[in-house]
Design a protein around this motif. Structure first.
Motif, PDB file in Angstrom:
ATOM      1  N   THR A 288      -4.506   5.692  -5.340  1.00 54.35           N
ATOM      2  CA  THR A 288      -3.132   5.962  -4.922  1.00 54.35           C
ATOM      3  C   THR A 288      -2.827   7.429  -5.173  1.00 54.35           C
ATOM      4  O   THR A 288      -3.091   7.959  -6.255  1.00 54.35           O
ATOM      5  CB  THR A 288      -2.146   5.078  -5.697  1.00 54.35           C
ATOM      6  N   ALA A 289      -2.274   8.079  -4.148  1.00 56.29           N
ATOM      7  CA  ALA A 289      -1.978   9.503  -4.263  1.00 56.29           C
ATOM      8  C   ALA A 289      -0.601   9.782  -3.692  1.00 56.29           C
ATOM      9  O   ALA A 289      -0.104   9.055  -2.826  1.00 56.29           O
ATOM     10  CB  ALA A 289      -3.036  10.322  -3.524  1.00 56.29           C
TER      11      ALA A 289
ATOM     12  N   LEU B  96       0.819  -1.214   0.000  1.00 53.11           N
ATOM     13  CA  LEU B  96       0.000   0.000   0.000  1.00 53.11           C
ATOM     14  C   LEU B  96       0.852   1.263   0.000  1.00 53.11           C
ATOM     15  O   LEU B  96       0.351   2.350  -0.314  1.00 53.11           O
ATOM     16  CB  LEU B  96      -0.918   0.010   1.224  1.00 53.11           C
ATOM     17  N   GLY B  97       2.120   1.125   0.366  1.00 56.19           N
ATOM     18  CA  GLY B  97       3.006   2.279   0.442  1.00 56.19           C
ATOM     19  C   GLY B  97       3.081   2.883   1.829  1.00 56.19           C
ATOM     20  O   GLY B  97       3.794   3.870   2.043  1.00 56.19           O
ATOM     21  N   ILE B  98       2.365   2.328   2.795  1.00 55.06           N
ATOM     22  CA  ILE B  98       2.401   2.862   4.163  1.00 55.06           C
ATOM     23  C   ILE B  98       3.784   2.644   4.762  1.00 55.06           C
ATOM     24  O   ILE B  98       4.326   3.526   5.443  1.00 55.06           O
ATOM     25  CB  ILE B  98       1.305   2.187   5.018  1.00 55.06           C
ATOM     26  N   LEU B  99       4.363   1.483   4.527  1.00 59.32           N
ATOM     27  CA  LEU B  99       5.730   1.213   4.957  1.00 59.32           C
ATOM     28  C   LEU B  99       6.677   1.558   3.813  1.00 59.32           C
ATOM     29  O   LEU B  99       6.582   0.983   2.723  1.00 59.32           O
ATOM     30  CB  LEU B  99       5.896  -0.256   5.360  1.00 59.32           C
TER      31      LEU B  99
ATOM     32  N   THR C 274       7.644  13.218  -0.902  1.00 58.75           N
ATOM     33  CA  THR C 274       6.304  12.682  -1.105  1.00 58.75           C
ATOM     34  C   THR C 274       6.449  11.265  -1.643  1.00 58.75           C
ATOM     35  O   THR C 274       7.490  10.907  -2.213  1.00 58.75           O
ATOM     36  CB  THR C 274       5.477  13.535  -2.086  1.00 58.75           C
ATOM     37  N   ALA C 275       5.411  10.461  -1.426  1.00 60.17           N
ATOM     38  CA  ALA C 275       5.472   9.063  -1.872  1.00 60.17           C
ATOM     39  C   ALA C 275       4.073   8.594  -2.248  1.00 60.17           C
ATOM     40  O   ALA C 275       3.077   9.055  -1.684  1.00 60.17           O
ATOM     41  CB  ALA C 275       6.034   8.178  -0.759  1.00 60.17           C
ATOM     42  N   PRO C 276       3.995   7.672  -3.222  1.00 61.98           N
ATOM     43  CA  PRO C 276       2.684   7.145  -3.610  1.00 61.98           C
ATOM     44  C   PRO C 276       2.157   6.175  -2.552  1.00 61.98           C
ATOM     45  O   PRO C 276       2.821   5.199  -2.201  1.00 61.98           O
ATOM     46  CB  PRO C 276       2.969   6.431  -4.934  1.00 61.98           C
TER      47      PRO C 276
END
Length: 692
Positions: free
Chosen positions: A635-636, A382-385, A624-626
């Protein structure tokens, strides 16, 4: 030239979990904090020494180590304790199997083939349980003398059968330990190398729970004591001259010697350390009511703290039919952790846990051989980590491998890797929220009075969503959440709890007898601490009684302030009626109240040094990261902040990630975060922040 001995300035907390061993060190002179995280090892003392190396502190420079471990609980859950026997009063050998006739709720409640867990996986095999002729009345007077030859014969059979540990629990021995003491002497003569435990460990009523407590201690005792001895031996060999404190389940630490006497009371010492830290946080902040979620690698532990007081219970159940009786911190667990495997449940739906990848092989993204996707893999996908920031860069996450495993597993539900990752994240948060309700809403607590306080490396990345599900407006992420249990260990006071069942009416005529029982317990504790070389100058006692209406078989714990006097008994009885009315909806004021047990807890506050709150140099906004923000299905690009660089009250608008060495906090849309004056990261809605 004479070598000058260096002062030992460091105080260290070390918590061994199922996946990681966490450490936090505090320099008493400078206030410097060093924290670290290493993979847990099978021989836990190795991981402890690895953790000290990870924070670059030499063993001789450490003055105190406060330690929580999982040696005992691992032995119980895996059934790898020592070969254990039980000596019981004749006719009572099957008490561990019979229990209290409780059945597990759920799909097997009406299953006639269901067997109690102790029958399926006994800690004491039936052939190693012996009933010996003897009997005491409820008041300790002898009805039938102990048959010493029967005890000796049983001991010889046990020796021939390879028994390594012996539990001795006789009926009504809480009122008179003579039979148990003599039986222990005989067993020691016949099996000199055996570990022997009697119910003097915690001499109270409730025969089943008392028997289970002694049996569990005998089962894990040799393993735990062996571990403590090995740990102290390794530390001493490396030049350690300080004090080793062990976290106990009553919420305090014990001396090394005291801890070795009661291994069973250390079973879940790590989670208890986290709650101890939360109580300190609640007492020092404007949030005395906290709901805590400690999300580790294999499970999540939850607790409810009201008015900054330790939540206590007098029973703790390992599994149906195996219940400890003791005063302990009220912590409940659910098998949803960062390493929990995403797999079908009994209905074929997506579930997270209870099976875990642990530290070996670990999640797929660890690249250590794991093949089944876990919650960690979902959060990485998910991109959280962030793969390069995880665990302070010690482990670089392989996100593509995680996505591949999620995609492969998702085929059984016709889900893509992203869809399965989002579903797993939501399910884990819903499961944790449901568990929080069991220790709050289901006990009549008003959730609007509470804030959510996450810990564990995985807690902050789930906390805002769990709070949203529960309708909570505020999340408090403490400093070093990934090592918060270790920090709680570091800040825990020395506590010793003793109890004695007396079965006495709570009446003015018995006030002297009740007070005498309290004083005798206090004197015993004080003398024992002095004998261990503990400075008792700051010693204080907290008292409690376990009381019930005459004719009942289950009691309730009630705190007692000051000495028990004839004039003070009536207010105490009134307090019991009020407690009963509040807890059960009625009070039987016409029935006399009986004190079954008196309990004393001795507390000595350990010195607390101030912790440095230095802000690191550099811009707080890293990049910033997706990220696929939960609940948005898109996804942002969202900002990624470094918590160590955030100055007090600098606002961060959600959605955003706030990363730190061993944790990541997800701030959801329409929320904002800031660091308060104490270094806590606060996540709340703008309206809530404006009102505070």
């Amino acid at each position: 030239m004479t070598q000058v001995e260096r002062p030992a300035d460091w105080v260290v907390g070390i918590d061994v979990g199922g996946t990681f061993t966490d450490i936090i060190g505090l320099n008493r002179e400078t206030g410097e904090i060093r924290d670290g995280k290493v993979l847990s090892t099978v021989e836990q003392e190795v991981g402890v020494l690895d953790a000290l190396t990870a924070i670059d502190v030499d063993v001789p420079d450490v003055a105190e180590i406060v330690h929580g471990h999982t040696v005992g609980i691992n032995a119980l859950l895996s059934r790898t304790g020592k070969r254990t026997a039980l000596l019981a009063t004749g006719g009572h050998r099957d008490l561990l199997d019979i229990g209290r006739m409780h059945r597990e709720f759920g799909e097997r409640f009406y299953d006639p083939t269901w067997r109690r867990p102790h029958q399926e996986r006994p800690i004491v095999e039936r052939e190693l349980r012996f009933g010996v002729p003897e009997r005491l009345r409820y008041d300790g007077t002898e009805i039938l003398a102990l048959d010493e030859e029967a005890v000796r014969g049983a001991a010889r059979e046990l020796a021939a059968d390879g028994a390594e540990s012996v539990a001795i629990c006789l009926v009504n021995s809480y009122a008179n330990p003579a039979h148990e003491q003599r039986a222990a002497e005989i067993v020691a003569e016949e099996i000199p190398d055996a570990y022997i435990q009697t119910s003097a460990l915690y001499p109270v009523t409730r025969e089943h729970e008392r028997t289970a407590t002694v049996a569990l201690d005998a089962y894990v005792g040799p393993t735990v004591v062996g571990y403590l001895d090995r740990l102290m031996g390794r530390l001493t060999a490396d030049g350690y001259r300080g004090t080793l404190w062990i976290m106990m389940m009553n919420g305090g630490v014990a001396t090394f010697r005291d801890a070795a006497k009661a291994p069973v009371f250390q079973l879940v010492s790590g989670p208890v350390g986290g709650v101890s830290g939360s109580i300190k946080l609640a007492a020092e902040s404007s949030n005395p009511n906290l709901l805590t979620i400690d999300v580790g690698g294999t499970s999540t532990d939850v607790a409810a703290i009201r008015n900054a007081k330790t939540p206590l219970t007098d029973t703790w159940t390992l599994e149906t039919g195996l219940t400890l009786t003791m005063p302990l911190v009220d912590v409940e667990s659910i098998g949803s952790g960062a390493g929990s495997i995403i797999a079908p449940n009994a209905l074929g739906s997506v579930a997270v846990g209870p099976a875990s990848a642990g530290s070996n092989p670990g999640p797929v993204c660890y690249q250590r051989g794991g093949l089944e996707p876990t919650l960690t893999d979902a959060c990485a996908a998910l991109g959280i980590l962030q793969p390069d920031l995880f665990a302070n860069g010690a482990i670089r996450l392989d996100v593509e491998s995680a996505r591949t495993a999620l995609a492969q597993s998702g085929k059984q539900w016709n889900m893509s890797d992203a869809e399965l990752a989002a579903a797993a994240y939501e399910i884990a948060c819903q499961d944790i929220a449901a568990k929080v309700r069991t220790i709050s809403v289901y006990r009549g607590f008003n959730l609007s009075e509470f804030a959510l306080q996450p810990s564990g490396s995985a807690g902050p990345m789930l906390a805002d969503r769990v709070a949203q599900i529960l309708g909570l407006d505020r999340v408090i992420v403490p400093r070093s959440p990934g090592q918060f249990s270790a920090l709680g260990l570091l800040r825990s006071d020395l506590m010793v709890t003793r109890a004695q069942s007396i079965m006495t009416p709570l009446a003015a005529a018995e006030a002297t007898a009740i007070e005498k029982a309290f004083v005798e317990l206090e004197d015993r504790i004080r003398d024992d601490l002095i004998d261990q070389g503990v400075d008792v100058g700051g010693l204080r006692f907290e008292r409690a009684v376990f009381a019930m209406y005459r004719g009942q078989t289950w009691d309730n714990r009630l705190t007692v302030e000051g000495p028990v006097t004839a004039d003070g008994v009536t207010p105490l009885v009134d307090r019991f009626h009020d407690f009963y009315r509040e807890s059960y909806g009625f009070a039987a004021t016409e029935i006399p109240v009986v004190v079954s047990t008196v309990e004393v807890t001795a507390i000595i506050g350990r010195e607390q040094s101030a912790m440095s709150t230095t802000v690191e140099e550099g811009k707080p906004l890293l990049r910033t990261a997706p990220v696929m923000v939960p609940g948005t299905d898109t996804t942002a690009e969202i900002p990624v902040y470094v918590r160590e660089r955030m100055r007090a009250h600098q606002p961060v608008a959600g959605p955003a990630l706030v990363t730190e060495k061993f944790a990541t906090t997800l701030v959801l849309p329409d929320r904002h975060a800031y660091v308060d004056n104490d270094g806590n990261l606060i996540v709340e809605s703008p309206a809530t922040g404006a009102s505070k």
